[in-house]
Design a protein around this motif. Structure first.
Motif, PDB file in Angstrom:
ATOM      1  N   MET A 110      -1.913  43.480   1.593  1.00  0.00           N
ATOM      2  CA  MET A 110      -3.310  43.634   1.225  1.00  0.00           C
ATOM      3  C   MET A 110      -4.210  43.885   2.432  1.00  0.00           C
ATOM      4  O   MET A 110      -5.388  44.139   2.296  1.00  0.00           O
ATOM      5  CB  MET A 110      -3.807  42.383   0.500  1.00  0.00           C
ATOM      6  CG  MET A 110      -3.199  42.185  -0.868  1.00  0.00           C
ATOM      7  SD  MET A 110      -3.819  40.711  -1.682  1.00  0.00           S
ATOM      8  CE  MET A 110      -5.558  41.103  -1.817  1.00  0.00           C
ATOM      9  N   ARG A 111      -3.679  43.766   3.632  1.00  0.00           N
ATOM     10  CA  ARG A 111      -4.492  43.989   4.817  1.00  0.00           C
ATOM     11  C   ARG A 111      -5.066  45.403   4.793  1.00  0.00           C
ATOM     12  O   ARG A 111      -4.398  46.355   4.431  1.00  0.00           O
ATOM     13  CB  ARG A 111      -3.665  43.789   6.088  1.00  0.00           C
ATOM     14  CG  ARG A 111      -3.404  42.323   6.390  1.00  0.00           C
ATOM     15  CD  ARG A 111      -2.541  42.181   7.625  1.00  0.00           C
ATOM     16  NE  ARG A 111      -2.299  40.779   7.911  1.00  0.00           N
ATOM     17  CZ  ARG A 111      -3.066  40.031   8.671  1.00  0.00           C
ATOM     18  NH1 ARG A 111      -4.142  40.555   9.220  1.00  0.00           N
ATOM     19  NH2 ARG A 111      -2.786  38.763   8.895  1.00  0.00           N
ATOM     20  N   GLY A 112      -6.325  45.524   5.246  1.00  0.00           N
ATOM     21  CA  GLY A 112      -7.000  46.805   5.241  1.00  0.00           C
ATOM     22  C   GLY A 112      -7.786  47.058   3.974  1.00  0.00           C
ATOM     23  O   GLY A 112      -8.636  47.931   3.938  1.00  0.00           O
ATOM     24  N   HIS A 113      -7.505  46.301   2.913  1.00  0.00           N
ATOM     25  CA  HIS A 113      -8.257  46.440   1.680  1.00  0.00           C
ATOM     26  C   HIS A 113      -9.625  45.783   1.824  1.00  0.00           C
ATOM     27  O   HIS A 113      -9.847  44.951   2.684  1.00  0.00           O
ATOM     28  CB  HIS A 113      -7.499  45.791   0.516  1.00  0.00           C
ATOM     29  CG  HIS A 113      -6.328  46.604   0.064  1.00  0.00           C
ATOM     30  ND1 HIS A 113      -5.709  46.409  -1.139  1.00  0.00           N
ATOM     31  CD2 HIS A 113      -5.662  47.620   0.654  1.00  0.00           C
ATOM     32  CE1 HIS A 113      -4.712  47.258  -1.275  1.00  0.00           C
ATOM     33  NE2 HIS A 113      -4.662  48.000  -0.192  1.00  0.00           N
ATOM     34  N   ARG A 114     -10.524  46.146   0.926  1.00  0.00           N
ATOM     35  CA  ARG A 114     -11.865  45.578   0.970  1.00  0.00           C
ATOM     36  C   ARG A 114     -11.912  44.302   0.144  1.00  0.00           C
ATOM     37  O   ARG A 114     -11.396  44.244  -0.965  1.00  0.00           O
ATOM     38  CB  ARG A 114     -12.874  46.581   0.426  1.00  0.00           C
ATOM     39  CG  ARG A 114     -14.322  46.113   0.535  1.00  0.00           C
ATOM     40  CD  ARG A 114     -15.250  47.289   0.372  1.00  0.00           C
ATOM     41  NE  ARG A 114     -15.161  47.843  -0.957  1.00  0.00           N
ATOM     42  CZ  ARG A 114     -16.173  47.870  -1.827  1.00  0.00           C
ATOM     43  NH1 ARG A 114     -17.335  47.351  -1.493  1.00  0.00           N
ATOM     44  NH2 ARG A 114     -16.029  48.417  -3.009  1.00  0.00           N
ATOM     45  N   MET A 115     -12.540  43.271   0.703  1.00  0.00           N
ATOM     46  CA  MET A 115     -12.742  42.027  -0.010  1.00  0.00           C
ATOM     47  C   MET A 115     -14.239  41.850  -0.247  1.00  0.00           C
ATOM     48  O   MET A 115     -15.048  41.996   0.672  1.00  0.00           O
ATOM     49  CB  MET A 115     -12.179  40.843   0.784  1.00  0.00           C
ATOM     50  CG  MET A 115     -12.280  39.519   0.038  1.00  0.00           C
ATOM     51  SD  MET A 115     -11.448  38.158   0.913  1.00  0.00           S
ATOM     52  CE  MET A 115      -9.751  38.638   0.673  1.00  0.00           C
ATOM     53  N   ILE A 116     -14.599  41.565  -1.491  1.00  0.00           N
ATOM     54  CA  ILE A 116     -16.006  41.408  -1.860  1.00  0.00           C
ATOM     55  C   ILE A 116     -16.286  39.919  -2.058  1.00  0.00           C
ATOM     56  O   ILE A 116     -15.645  39.262  -2.883  1.00  0.00           O
ATOM     57  CB  ILE A 116     -16.326  42.195  -3.144  1.00  0.00           C
ATOM     58  CG1 ILE A 116     -15.975  43.677  -2.949  1.00  0.00           C
ATOM     59  CG2 ILE A 116     -17.798  42.046  -3.514  1.00  0.00           C
ATOM     60  CD1 ILE A 116     -16.106  44.509  -4.198  1.00  0.00           C
ATOM     61  N   ILE A 117     -17.239  39.397  -1.288  1.00  0.00           N
ATOM     62  CA  ILE A 117     -17.509  37.958  -1.266  1.00  0.00           C
ATOM     63  C   ILE A 117     -18.998  37.708  -1.489  1.00  0.00           C
ATOM     64  O   ILE A 117     -19.851  38.441  -0.989  1.00  0.00           O
ATOM     65  CB  ILE A 117     -17.077  37.346   0.082  1.00  0.00           C
ATOM     66  CG1 ILE A 117     -15.557  37.485   0.253  1.00  0.00           C
ATOM     67  CG2 ILE A 117     -17.494  35.877   0.187  1.00  0.00           C
ATOM     68  CD1 ILE A 117     -15.047  37.030   1.605  1.00  0.00           C
ATOM     69  N   GLY A 118     -19.315  36.662  -2.242  1.00  0.00           N
ATOM     70  CA  GLY A 118     -20.691  36.225  -2.421  1.00  0.00           C
ATOM     71  C   GLY A 118     -20.867  34.823  -1.859  1.00  0.00           C
ATOM     72  O   GLY A 118     -19.928  34.023  -1.850  1.00  0.00           O
ATOM     73  N   VAL A 119     -22.068  34.534  -1.368  1.00  0.00           N
ATOM     74  CA  VAL A 119     -22.418  33.188  -0.910  1.00  0.00           C
ATOM     75  C   VAL A 119     -23.749  32.835  -1.556  1.00  0.00           C
ATOM     76  O   VAL A 119     -24.725  33.581  -1.433  1.00  0.00           O
ATOM     77  CB  VAL A 119     -22.557  33.110   0.626  1.00  0.00           C
ATOM     78  CG1 VAL A 119     -22.860  31.676   1.051  1.00  0.00           C
ATOM     79  CG2 VAL A 119     -21.295  33.614   1.316  1.00  0.00           C
TER      80      VAL A 119
END
Length: 242
Positions: free
Chosen positions: A1-10
């Motif tokens: 999964m490296r290089g993929h985009r991760m979408i995070i909310g705070v």
């Protein structure tokens, strides 16, 4: 999964702390080798009114200083974005029992956030690997749109474009349905009409001449695709029972 985009909310009602936490989380995820997009929120309503792509992870403060606390907001997120992992943040340990009202991945004291990120993301990555595949579609303006299989509903061809219908919204691509079928996961998608490809796990009910999706949308089965889609359905149904 490296290089993929991760979408995070705070989400935290303390704007300064929220921005600081977002920066710490973003920096850590980038060091892991991921492209990351972190969005900050200062109240639960903005989170629940979000119209963009669903998050992979939401870091949620429990005390939001409003009628809806972080636990109730997380409960609504569980329903709307079931693939989004929740990490609860708090200054107080006595909330540890209340969080089990929701599906969540981790519970972290704010003062320990930075030092606990390695173990938090170890669990997050494990959950992401277990949650299934993602599809990547090439949309307009050079965009690459990533869709979790669990968010899929169906694909619809109309005139010169194909609309991808998901639980969080729709977008258009140029590929024809014939071209797409060869790239979609085997046994989970079926061509049921000249204009439709259906995603079996999103189906709530199969009728003689149609499929009814979890969102209530009814997709017609045409005569020319009836035999093939019925065979596809039986194969998929048998796999669910094995």
């Amino acid at each position: 999964m490296r290089g993929h985009r991760m979408i995070i909310g705070v989400c935290d009602d303390d704007r300064s702390w929220c921005d600081t936490a977002a920066g710490v989380i973003s920096g850590y995820v980038e060091k892991l080798g991921y492209n990351v997009e972190v969005t900050s929120f200062n109240n639960g309503d903005d989170v629940l009114n979000w119209q963009g792509q669903p998050w992979d992870v939401m870091f949620m403060d429990i005390e939001l200083g409003e009628e809806k606390n972080g636990i109730s907001v997380a409960g609504e997120l569980n329903k709307r974005f079931p693939g989004c992992q929740i990490v609860f943040l708090t200054n107080y340990l006595f909330y540890a029992v209340d969080i089990f009202q929701t599906q969540h991945t981790y519970f972290v004291l704010k003062e320990q956030l930075e030092e606990r990120l390695p173990e938090v993301f170890d669990k997050i990555m494990h959950q992401l690997e277990q949650s299934g595949k993602k599809l990547i579609f090439s949309a307009s303006w050079g965009r690459q749109i990533i869709v979790r299989l669990s968010d899929m509903y169906y694909l619809e061809r109309e005139l010169r474009y194909t609309t991808v219908h998901t639980s969080w919204g729709d977008f258009q691509i140029k590929e024809k349905l014939d071209e797409l079928m060869g790239d979609l996961p085997e046994n989970e998608f079926s061509r049921c009409h000249h204009s439709y490809i259906i995603y079996f796990p999103a189906i709530r009910e199969k009728k003689k001449n149609s499929y009814v999706l979890e969102n209530g949308k009814e997709i017609i089965i045409s005569r020319s695709y009836m035999k093939q889609t019925n065979e596809d359905w039986m194969k998929w149904a048998l796999l669910q029972m094995s």
